[in-house]
Design a protein around this motif. Sequence first.
Motif, PDB file in Angstrom:
ATOM      1  N   GLU A 173      58.254  54.926 -20.756  1.00 65.81           N
ATOM      2  CA  GLU A 173      59.555  55.421 -20.323  1.00 65.81           C
ATOM      3  C   GLU A 173      60.098  56.317 -21.429  1.00 65.81           C
ATOM      4  O   GLU A 173      60.918  55.894 -22.250  1.00 65.81           O
ATOM      5  CB  GLU A 173      60.512  54.259 -20.056  1.00 65.81           C
ATOM      6  N   PRO A 174      59.640  57.578 -21.468  1.00 66.40           N
ATOM      7  CA  PRO A 174      60.097  58.489 -22.535  1.00 66.40           C
ATOM      8  C   PRO A 174      61.615  58.626 -22.524  1.00 66.40           C
ATOM      9  O   PRO A 174      62.225  58.772 -21.478  1.00 66.40           O
ATOM     10  CB  PRO A 174      59.411  59.810 -22.170  1.00 66.40           C
ATOM     11  N   SER A 217      53.049  69.386 -23.202  1.00 61.21           N
ATOM     12  CA  SER A 217      52.210  68.382 -22.557  1.00 61.21           C
ATOM     13  C   SER A 217      52.305  67.070 -23.316  1.00 61.21           C
ATOM     14  O   SER A 217      52.655  67.043 -24.497  1.00 61.21           O
ATOM     15  CB  SER A 217      50.752  68.853 -22.507  1.00 61.21           C
ATOM     16  N   PHE A 218      51.978  65.993 -22.638  1.00 62.44           N
ATOM     17  CA  PHE A 218      51.995  64.678 -23.271  1.00 62.44           C
ATOM     18  C   PHE A 218      50.799  64.553 -24.196  1.00 62.44           C
ATOM     19  O   PHE A 218      49.713  65.038 -23.920  1.00 62.44           O
ATOM     20  CB  PHE A 218      51.946  63.579 -22.205  1.00 62.44           C
ATOM     21  N   ASP A 219      51.006  63.883 -25.335  1.00 60.07           N
ATOM     22  CA  ASP A 219      49.946  63.747 -26.328  1.00 60.07           C
ATOM     23  C   ASP A 219      50.012  62.364 -26.950  1.00 60.07           C
ATOM     24  O   ASP A 219      51.100  61.863 -27.253  1.00 60.07           O
ATOM     25  CB  ASP A 219      50.133  64.819 -27.413  1.00 60.07           C
ATOM     26  N   SER A 220      48.868  61.734 -27.110  1.00 60.11           N
ATOM     27  CA  SER A 220      48.808  60.423 -27.745  1.00 60.11           C
ATOM     28  C   SER A 220      47.719  60.446 -28.790  1.00 60.11           C
ATOM     29  O   SER A 220      46.558  60.174 -28.511  1.00 60.11           O
ATOM     30  CB  SER A 220      48.516  59.341 -26.704  1.00 60.11           C
ATOM     31  N   THR A 221      48.074  60.825 -30.000  1.00 59.60           N
ATOM     32  CA  THR A 221      47.098  60.891 -31.088  1.00 59.60           C
ATOM     33  C   THR A 221      47.741  60.419 -32.362  1.00 59.60           C
ATOM     34  O   THR A 221      48.948  60.280 -32.460  1.00 59.60           O
ATOM     35  CB  THR A 221      46.596  62.335 -31.311  1.00 59.60           C
ATOM     36  N   GLY A 222      46.919  60.192 -33.352  1.00 59.51           N
ATOM     37  CA  GLY A 222      47.438  59.828 -34.659  1.00 59.51           C
ATOM     38  C   GLY A 222      47.452  58.329 -34.891  1.00 59.51           C
ATOM     39  O   GLY A 222      46.956  57.534 -34.097  1.00 59.51           O
ATOM     40  N   LYS A 224      54.784  68.761 -32.618  1.00 59.76           N
ATOM     41  CA  LYS A 224      54.761  67.463 -31.962  1.00 59.76           C
ATOM     42  C   LYS A 224      56.159  66.873 -32.049  1.00 59.76           C
ATOM     43  O   LYS A 224      56.772  66.880 -33.122  1.00 59.76           O
ATOM     44  CB  LYS A 224      53.795  66.522 -32.677  1.00 59.76           C
ATOM     45  N   VAL A 225      56.626  66.337 -30.928  1.00 61.64           N
ATOM     46  CA  VAL A 225      57.963  65.736 -30.885  1.00 61.64           C
ATOM     47  C   VAL A 225      57.838  64.304 -30.375  1.00 61.64           C
ATOM     48  O   VAL A 225      57.232  64.059 -29.322  1.00 61.64           O
ATOM     49  CB  VAL A 225      58.909  66.539 -29.957  1.00 61.64           C
ATOM     50  N   ASP A 226      58.381  63.357 -31.115  1.00 61.37           N
ATOM     51  CA  ASP A 226      58.331  61.946 -30.717  1.00 61.37           C
ATOM     52  C   ASP A 226      59.053  61.764 -29.383  1.00 61.37           C
ATOM     53  O   ASP A 226      60.196  62.212 -29.222  1.00 61.37           O
ATOM     54  CB  ASP A 226      58.997  61.089 -31.798  1.00 61.37           C
ATOM     55  N   ILE A 227      58.403  61.113 -28.419  1.00 61.32           N
ATOM     56  CA  ILE A 227      58.982  60.989 -27.077  1.00 61.32           C
ATOM     57  C   ILE A 227      60.128  59.979 -27.029  1.00 61.32           C
ATOM     58  O   ILE A 227      60.848  59.912 -26.034  1.00 61.32           O
ATOM     59  CB  ILE A 227      57.934  60.607 -26.021  1.00 61.32           C
ATOM     60  N   TYR A 228      60.303  59.178 -28.096  1.00 61.42           N
ATOM     61  CA  TYR A 228      61.350  58.157 -28.081  1.00 61.42           C
ATOM     62  C   TYR A 228      62.605  58.569 -28.847  1.00 61.42           C
ATOM     63  O   TYR A 228      63.723  58.338 -28.392  1.00 61.42           O
ATOM     64  CB  TYR A 228      60.815  56.835 -28.646  1.00 61.42           C
TER      65      TYR A 228
END
Length: 382
Positions: A187-188, A219-224, A256-260
Motif C-alpha cells: 500500500e504505497p 515504474s515500481f522497483d524493488s532492489t537493494g 529512486k524515491v521511497d514509496i512510503y
Amino acid sequence: MKRFKGFKGTPVIVLGVLLLISAFIFPSVADNIQTKGIEKAGKDLNINFPKITELVIEEGQEETNKEDIITISDEEEKVFDDIVLLIQKSTLPIALKNRELSESESNRMVELRKKFKAGEIKSEKTMAIGENLEKPYYNPENETYYYPETEMTDEDMLQIIVFDEKLNRAFSRFRETYIQEVMENLEPKISEEEAIKSAKEIVEKVYNVDLDNMKISCSFDSTGLNNKKYWSVGFQPKNLDTLREQEKLYWIYFTKVDIYDGNVVYVDSFYSNQMSEREGVAETDLNNIEEYKKMSEEILIEKLNIKNVEFLKAYVRKPNNLLPHKITSKNLYLVFKAEDRYVEMLFLYGSKRMVGLSFYDDPVELNERINKIEERSIGNIN
C-alpha cells in the motif's frame, strides 16, 4: 537446467530498455549503460534486471511492430523463462563471452539491430542454446556466449539479435509477474505523481538543469538492501533515438524515491560522452581531494539545503578484473554525514564532475554495501 542441452533455438547481450530503469544497482547505472552484456546484481538484491547497452529497445517502437519481428513457440518461451530464472540467481557480474566482437562485427551488429527493429530484416532462426554446439551458441550452465573464432556472418549475428529479443521478452514477463505479485501486497503512501515531483525537484537542483521538456518514466522497483521498495523515476530526451542515430550528445537522469516516506534515496546521471571524458585523465590522489569535498559540500549545503555536513571518508572503487575496461572504470566516492542521514557522492575517477549520490538512513547499510564490493575492486580507504 539440463533441458537446455542441445536446444537449437540463440547470446544475450541484452536488454537495456532504459525500462526505467529496471534495476538501479550501486554504484552507478550510468557507466553500465555502456556495457556489452547482461549485468547482474549480487545476492543481496531481491530481484535483478539486466542493464544493457547494445540492445536498447526503442521507446517509440509500436507494440504491433515488435510482435511482427519474431515468433516464439511455447517450448522456446519456457526455455527463455528458465534462462531468466538462472540469471536471477547468478553471482556473475556480466554474461561471459569466449571473445569480444571485432570492430567490423560491432559495426555490422549496430546496423543489423537498426534494420531488425525497423522490420527491414528477419530471421527464422535463433542462436543455439546448450553446450558444445556449433558456434555461435549460448550455454546457460556457465552463462557464456560462444562466438566462432572467425568473423561472424550477418546471419550469425542476426540469430544473436533474435535471441536477444526473445530474452528481452522473457525478462519483461518475469518483471511484470513479479511486480504484480509485490504490488498486490503493498500500500504505497507515495503516488507516482508525488514521486515524479520529488525526483524532478532534486535532479534540477543537483545538476542545475530544466527537465520540463524531458520524457519522464516512472515504474515500481524493488532492489537493494533490506528489500526496500521504490519508485524509479527517469528523465531522458524526447528525441533520444534521433540523438543516438546522429551521434549527438545527451544526458539521462535516474532517481529512486521511497514509496512510503517519499525520500529520494538515489540520484544518478548518464552523459553520452562520459567514456571518452575519462580517457587520458590523471589519477585521483586520495590525499588531495579538497576540491572534491568542496564541490560535494556545495551540492549538499547550497543546493539541497542540508545544514550540518561532516566529511567521513573517501575511497576508490577499482575496475573488477572480471570486467573489460570499457564496462567499468575507477570511481571516486566521498562519504558524508548529512544531518540525520548519510550521503555517498560519486565522481568519475580523475574528473571533477559529480555523477550521482546515494542517501542512507543507517551507516550500517552503507558499510554493508561497501563491504560487499570484492576486495580486489577496492582501492585505499581513508
